[in-house]
Design a protein around this motif. Sequence first.
Motif, mmCIF file in Angstrom:
data_model
loop_
_atom_site.group_PDB
_atom_site.id
_atom_site.type_symbol
_atom_site.label_atom_id
_atom_site.label_comp_id
_atom_site.label_asym_id
_atom_site.label_seq_id
_atom_site.Cartn_x
_atom_site.Cartn_y
_atom_site.Cartn_z
ATOM 1 N N ALA A 32 0.852 -1.192 0.000
ATOM 2 C CA ALA A 32 0.000 0.000 0.000
ATOM 3 C C ALA A 32 0.885 1.239 0.000
ATOM 4 N N ASP A 33 0.407 2.272 -0.711
ATOM 5 C CA ASP A 33 1.129 3.538 -0.766
ATOM 6 C C ASP A 33 0.123 4.661 -0.536
ATOM 7 N N TYR A 34 0.300 5.369 0.599
ATOM 8 C CA TYR A 34 -0.610 6.448 0.976
ATOM 9 C C TYR A 34 0.014 7.827 0.762
ATOM 10 N N HIS A 54 3.398 11.985 9.015
ATOM 11 C CA HIS A 54 2.312 11.004 8.961
ATOM 12 C C HIS A 54 1.884 10.549 10.352
#
Length: 113
Positions: A32-34, A54
């Motif tokens: 996953a890449d946020y 973050h």
Amino acid sequence: MIQGLDALVLIVKDLAKQKHFYKEVLGLELEADYGDAVFFKCGKQKIALFSKDHHPEGTLSLEGANKGLSHMEFRIKKEDLKELESKLKKAGFHAYKDNFKDADGNLFHFNLG
């Protein structure tokens, strides 16, 4: 009660360089890449890379360091959650919300397995 370690979460100085390292050099699969946080599969566990912005609480736990361990995530059974939380709170190891700290102030929380 702890079934295993689900994830190690690192606060990194340069997310783009670290993302490249773990993906291209080590060959880990990006899960996953946020944008300001990425997760890689590492066997049955994960390695997460967070920018300083973050996770402010994780950044604070670094005690002024520019990088390092934000927190750990332990896998437990759902039925053990209340007992573990109660034990930790009673012993004075509650940090905030559903997060706890060890004797050195390292943050962790539980994932239900």
